[in-house]
Design a protein around this motif. Structure first.
Motif, PDB file in Angstrom:
ATOM      1  N   ASN A 328       0.811  -1.220   0.000  1.00  0.00           N
ATOM      2  CA  ASN A 328       0.000   0.000   0.000  1.00  0.00           C
ATOM      3  C   ASN A 328       0.846   1.272   0.000  1.00  0.00           C
ATOM      4  OD1 ASN A 328      -2.431  -1.488   0.117  1.00  0.00           O
ATOM      5  ND2 ASN A 328      -2.226  -1.720   2.330  1.00  0.00           N
ATOM      6  N   TYR A 329       1.967   1.235   0.721  1.00  0.00           N
ATOM      7  CA  TYR A 329       2.805   2.438   0.748  1.00  0.00           C
ATOM      8  C   TYR A 329       3.445   2.678  -0.619  1.00  0.00           C
ATOM      9  CZ  TYR A 329       5.611   6.156   2.802  1.00  0.00           C
ATOM     10  OH  TYR A 329       6.144   7.382   3.096  1.00  0.00           O
ATOM     11  N   LEU A 330       3.802   1.608  -1.305  1.00  0.00           N
ATOM     12  CA  LEU A 330       4.317   1.745  -2.667  1.00  0.00           C
ATOM     13  C   LEU A 330       3.288   2.441  -3.551  1.00  0.00           C
ATOM     14  CD1 LEU A 330       6.384   1.104  -4.934  1.00  0.00           C
ATOM     15  CD2 LEU A 330       5.248  -1.111  -5.193  1.00  0.00           C
ATOM     16  N   ASP A 331       2.010   2.094  -3.381  1.00  0.00           N
ATOM     17  CA  ASP A 331       0.945   2.724  -4.170  1.00  0.00           C
ATOM     18  C   ASP A 331       0.938   4.234  -3.990  1.00  0.00           C
ATOM     19  OD1 ASP A 331       0.070   0.302  -5.158  1.00  0.00           O
ATOM     20  OD2 ASP A 331      -1.538   0.069  -3.681  1.00  0.00           O
ATOM     21  N   ILE A 332       1.023   4.698  -2.747  1.00  0.00           N
ATOM     22  CA  ILE A 332       0.919   6.140  -2.530  1.00  0.00           C
ATOM     23  C   ILE A 332       2.208   6.857  -2.916  1.00  0.00           C
ATOM     24  CG2 ILE A 332      -0.865   5.819  -0.768  1.00  0.00           C
ATOM     25  CD1 ILE A 332       1.197   6.509   1.364  1.00  0.00           C
ATOM     26  N   VAL A 333       3.343   6.158  -2.867  1.00  0.00           N
ATOM     27  CA  VAL A 333       4.596   6.750  -3.363  1.00  0.00           C
ATOM     28  C   VAL A 333       4.471   7.027  -4.862  1.00  0.00           C
ATOM     29  CG1 VAL A 333       7.025   6.252  -3.887  1.00  0.00           C
ATOM     30  CG2 VAL A 333       6.138   5.833  -1.591  1.00  0.00           C
ATOM     31  N   VAL A 334       3.949   6.054  -5.598  1.00  0.00           N
ATOM     32  CA  VAL A 334       3.785   6.233  -7.043  1.00  0.00           C
ATOM     33  C   VAL A 334       2.722   7.288  -7.342  1.00  0.00           C
ATOM     34  CG1 VAL A 334       3.069   5.084  -9.190  1.00  0.00           C
ATOM     35  CG2 VAL A 334       4.615   3.924  -7.592  1.00  0.00           C
TER      36      VAL A 334
END
Length: 483
Positions: A328-334
């Motif tokens: 999920n954190y990868l999603d918001i980074v992108v």
């Protein structure tokens, strides 16, 4: 020589006179019809507002929009244009009146580089394992790696396999040709806005287009011929995308007319392949480079992302595509990268198919519409006073799907003409970023600190880093298996 100069001066004065007459006539007509145009800066004869765009048009247009508003009128040579710089205005143009603005303007670039505008837009990733092995060797000796070049080559290899069914061709540099072509397409070509200047090719853009398009055509012909020959020899091999296109090339559609029409011809195939290669190679690589750049500038975010992947994947294997849905954190980074650094800052221009009144402003038929996705993503009215900062947590309670229902961040466009490769692009970006931050700790070269890393961009159809990103990898996994 003197005669040529005299003719040139006379021609300029004549066209200036004609231009001023047409402007006066147009304004008189507008006043008669009580049409209210969107506000905009004053124009110069012949060139209109072209001189105001500068080297980074998306930034210049954002500055102008602060003075003239989110729906701004410009005169780009002889082409009337509307610049959209807010999410509310973008929704009006791209959703409410999407059908009116579903056309693309024909430009010199699209005609010369995309086979007369016949394109569609304007797998397993073993190549990623190869890159990780290469970086692992560099990590053993503390070598500074050209991350930008490594990522560009990786994405090129992935696209080759997905679209062409093979590794790259050594006899030509397709990536370089694509990048040169995108730079030319993104340039504000005077011939598109002041057509009679096209014959002079003052910027050398026409010569550049013809040279690149000729080379690309020869390459695509070679690729198609190679597939045709292979299909005839080996009937059992797995089909790739080119094979599929060739298999339907001679099929016809009968519209109950006197003649059957082919579904697709050779020119269409080349245009589709070129669209896919151009769209995939540069866009994904650019987003990955900006992501790694921002992570290097923000160690806090890098650490949180590494910890998330570590918790989900462990340190004995590499990230797989199936893992992405849990990161999920990868999603918001992108999401934050696409907000701050949209690949195409001005999206791909549209053109009004008919005259229409929007928000009280009259938009004439054939008006060029440019949506400044870069400015929309940095609007402090939407994203608060820290809109210029890289802060992924702003997306914790805001799920982005990029399907055209939200307009606060529109890196893929919206409506009928939004990017058709959204999912493929997102998966490529997320998987490559996840692998590189999971397998390695990264540090900048010894003379560069996170605060002084150069983050300038260069403008074209896309806006990549102006300077390549260099960094030192340090391998951090324990006997991970390379698939």
């Amino acid at each position: 020589m003197a005669t040529a100069i005299t003719i040139a001066i006379f021609s300029f004065l004549l066209f200036t006179f004609i231009y001023l007459l047409s402007k006066i006539s147009f304004r008189a007509k507008q006043n008669t019809l009580h049409h209210k145009k969107p506000p905009g800066p004053p124009t110069l004869p012949i060139i209109g507002n072209l001189h105001m765009l500068g080297k980074l048009p998306h930034r210049a247009l954002e500055t102008l929009s602060k003075k003239y508003g989110p729906i701004m009128s410009l005169q780009l040579g002889q082409v009337p244009a509307i610049i959209i710089s807010s999410s509310k205005a973008a929704e009006l143009f791209l959703k409410t009146h999407d059908l009116v603005f579903a056309s693309r303007p024909k430009t010199q670039g699209s005609e010369l580089m995309s086979y007369g505008s016949k394109g569609v837009a304007f797998s397993e990733k073993n190549e990623l394992s190869v890159l990780v092995k290469t970086l692992e060797k560099a990590a053993l000796v503390g070598e500074v790696v050209n991350v930008s070049e490594a990522v560009e080559n990786l994405v090129q290899d992935i696209i080759y396999k997905m679209i062409l069914g093979r590794s790259r061709y050594e006899q030509f540099d397709l990536k370089k040709l694509v990048q040169q072509g995108l730079t030319l397409i993104g340039a504000f070509n005077l011939a598109d806005y002041v057509p009679w200047l096209g014959v002079f090719d003052l910027q050398g853009i026409t010569r550049g287009f013809k040279k690149i398009s000729k080379t690309l055509d020869e390459i695509l012909e070679m690729i198609i011929a190679e597939h045709e020959e292979t299909c005839n020899v080996d009937k059992t091999r797995a089909e790739d995308f080119v094979d599929i296109l060739l298999s339907i090339m001679h099929q016809t559609i009968d519209y109950e007319s006197e003649q059957n029409q082919e579904v697709i011809d050779r020119t269409n195939i080349k245009a589709i392949l070129l669209d896919m290669i151009v769209a995939a190679i540069d866009t994904s690589a650019t987003s990955i480079e900006w992501t790694l750049s921002e992570l290097l500038r923000h160690p806090r975010v890098m650490k949180i992302l590494q910890n998330e992947i570590q918790d989900e994947v462990g340190n004995k294997r590499m990230v797989e595509e199936k893992d992405l849905k849990k990161l999920n954190y990868l999603d918001i980074v992108v999401d934050e990268i696409l907000r701050l650094h949209p690949v195409a800052p001005l999206l791909v221009p549209r053109e009004s198919r008919e005259s229409v009144t929007i928000d009280g402003y009259f938009i004439e038929k054939k008006t060029r519409v440019m949506v400044n996705a870069w400015a929309i993503g940095r609007d402090p009215n939407i994203w608060s006073e820290n809109a210029e900062e890289f802060y992924p947590e702003r997306f914790i309670d805001k799920k982005m799907n990029y399907q055209g229902h939200e307009f606060e961040s529109i890196p893929f466009g919206s409506g009928r003409r939004r990017c058709p490769g959204i999912q493929m692009g997102l998966i490529t970006i997320k998987l490559v970023v996840a692998q590189l931050v999971h397998c390695f700790n990264w540090e900048l070269p010894y003379n560069i600190s996170p605060s002084n890393l150069n983050m300038d961009e260069k403008f074209g159809l896309t806006a990549p880093r102006a300077q390549h990103l260099h960094a030192i990898p340090h391998y951090r996994l324990v006997d991970a298996k390379h698939e």
